[in-house]
Design a protein around this motif. Structure first.
Motif, PDB file in Angstrom:
ATOM      1  N   ALA A   7      15.791  67.784  31.699  1.00 10.48           N
ATOM      2  CA  ALA A   7      15.288  66.540  31.110  1.00 10.48           C
ATOM      3  C   ALA A   7      13.804  66.647  30.800  1.00 10.48           C
ATOM      4  O   ALA A   7      13.344  66.216  29.731  1.00 10.48           O
ATOM      5  N   LEU A   8      13.027  67.218  31.704  1.00 12.38           N
ATOM      6  CA  LEU A   8      11.594  67.377  31.456  1.00 12.38           C
ATOM      7  C   LEU A   8      11.327  68.352  30.315  1.00 12.38           C
ATOM      8  O   LEU A   8      10.415  68.147  29.512  1.00 12.38           O
ATOM      9  N   LEU A   9      12.122  69.403  30.216  1.00 15.10           N
ATOM     10  CA  LEU A   9      11.974  70.349  29.120  1.00 15.10           C
ATOM     11  C   LEU A   9      12.279  69.682  27.786  1.00 15.10           C
ATOM     12  O   LEU A   9      11.536  69.838  26.809  1.00 15.10           O
ATOM     13  N   LEU A  10      13.348  68.908  27.736  1.00 13.70           N
ATOM     14  CA  LEU A  10      13.709  68.196  26.516  1.00 13.70           C
ATOM     15  C   LEU A  10      12.634  67.175  26.145  1.00 13.70           C
ATOM     16  O   LEU A  10      12.273  67.044  24.978  1.00 13.70           O
ATOM     17  N   LEU A  11      12.111  66.466  27.134  1.00 13.04           N
ATOM     18  CA  LEU A  11      11.045  65.499  26.880  1.00 13.04           C
ATOM     19  C   LEU A  11       9.811  66.192  26.309  1.00 13.04           C
ATOM     20  O   LEU A  11       9.196  65.693  25.366  1.00 13.04           O
ATOM     21  N   GLY A  12       9.467  67.333  26.851  1.00 16.10           N
ATOM     22  CA  GLY A  12       8.322  68.083  26.333  1.00 16.10           C
ATOM     23  C   GLY A  12       8.522  68.529  24.904  1.00 16.10           C
ATOM     24  O   GLY A  12       7.605  68.462  24.081  1.00 16.10           O
ATOM     25  N   VAL A  13       9.716  68.972  24.574  1.00 12.01           N
ATOM     26  CA  VAL A  13      10.011  69.397  23.202  1.00 12.01           C
ATOM     27  C   VAL A  13       9.937  68.209  22.257  1.00 12.01           C
ATOM     28  O   VAL A  13       9.352  68.294  21.172  1.00 12.01           O
ATOM     29  N   LEU A  14      10.493  67.067  22.665  1.00  9.78           N
ATOM     30  CA  LEU A  14      10.463  65.881  21.805  1.00  9.78           C
ATOM     31  C   LEU A  14       9.046  65.357  21.606  1.00  9.78           C
ATOM     32  O   LEU A  14       8.669  64.981  20.499  1.00  9.78           O
ATOM     33  N   GLY A  16       6.333  67.091  21.773  1.00 11.70           N
ATOM     34  CA  GLY A  16       5.642  68.050  20.921  1.00 11.70           C
ATOM     35  C   GLY A  16       6.009  67.853  19.459  1.00 11.70           C
ATOM     36  O   GLY A  16       5.165  67.959  18.568  1.00 11.70           O
ATOM     37  N   THR A  17       7.265  67.536  19.202  1.00 15.14           N
ATOM     38  CA  THR A  17       7.712  67.283  17.832  1.00 15.14           C
ATOM     39  C   THR A  17       7.071  66.026  17.280  1.00 15.14           C
ATOM     40  O   THR A  17       6.611  66.005  16.135  1.00 15.14           O
ATOM     41  N   VAL A  18       7.003  64.978  18.075  1.00 14.28           N
ATOM     42  CA  VAL A  18       6.408  63.720  17.619  1.00 14.28           C
ATOM     43  C   VAL A  18       4.925  63.900  17.340  1.00 14.28           C
ATOM     44  O   VAL A  18       4.391  63.296  16.408  1.00 14.28           O
ATOM     45  N   ALA A  19       4.262  64.738  18.095  1.00 13.98           N
ATOM     46  CA  ALA A  19       2.831  64.956  17.881  1.00 13.98           C
ATOM     47  C   ALA A  19       2.563  65.575  16.513  1.00 13.98           C
ATOM     48  O   ALA A  19       1.505  65.352  15.924  1.00 13.98           O
TER      49      ALA A  19
END
Length: 55
Positions: A7-14, A16-19
């Motif tokens: 979950a934390l990995l997915l949150l980090g990827v998302l 990063g994408t939003v940024a």
């Protein structure tokens, strides 16, 4: 524990994408998610108010 790491990995990827996405896209995506969560909350409250239960 593995679920938390995923979950934390997915949150980090998302995040990063939003940024890197344009602000207008992020705002529209956020509004869509907010509406979806609002509809879900209303359906849950309405369903529980009638006494229907999945158990």
């Amino acid at each position: 524990m593995l679920f938390l790491v995923a979950a934390l990995l997915l949150l980090g990827v998302l995040l990063g994408t939003v940024a890197h996405a344009p602000f207008s896209f992020s705002a529209v995506a956020g509004a869509v998610i907010a509406v979806w969560l609002g509809v879900f909350a209303l359906r849950e409250r309405h369903g529980r108010g009638r006494g229907s239960s999945a158990r």
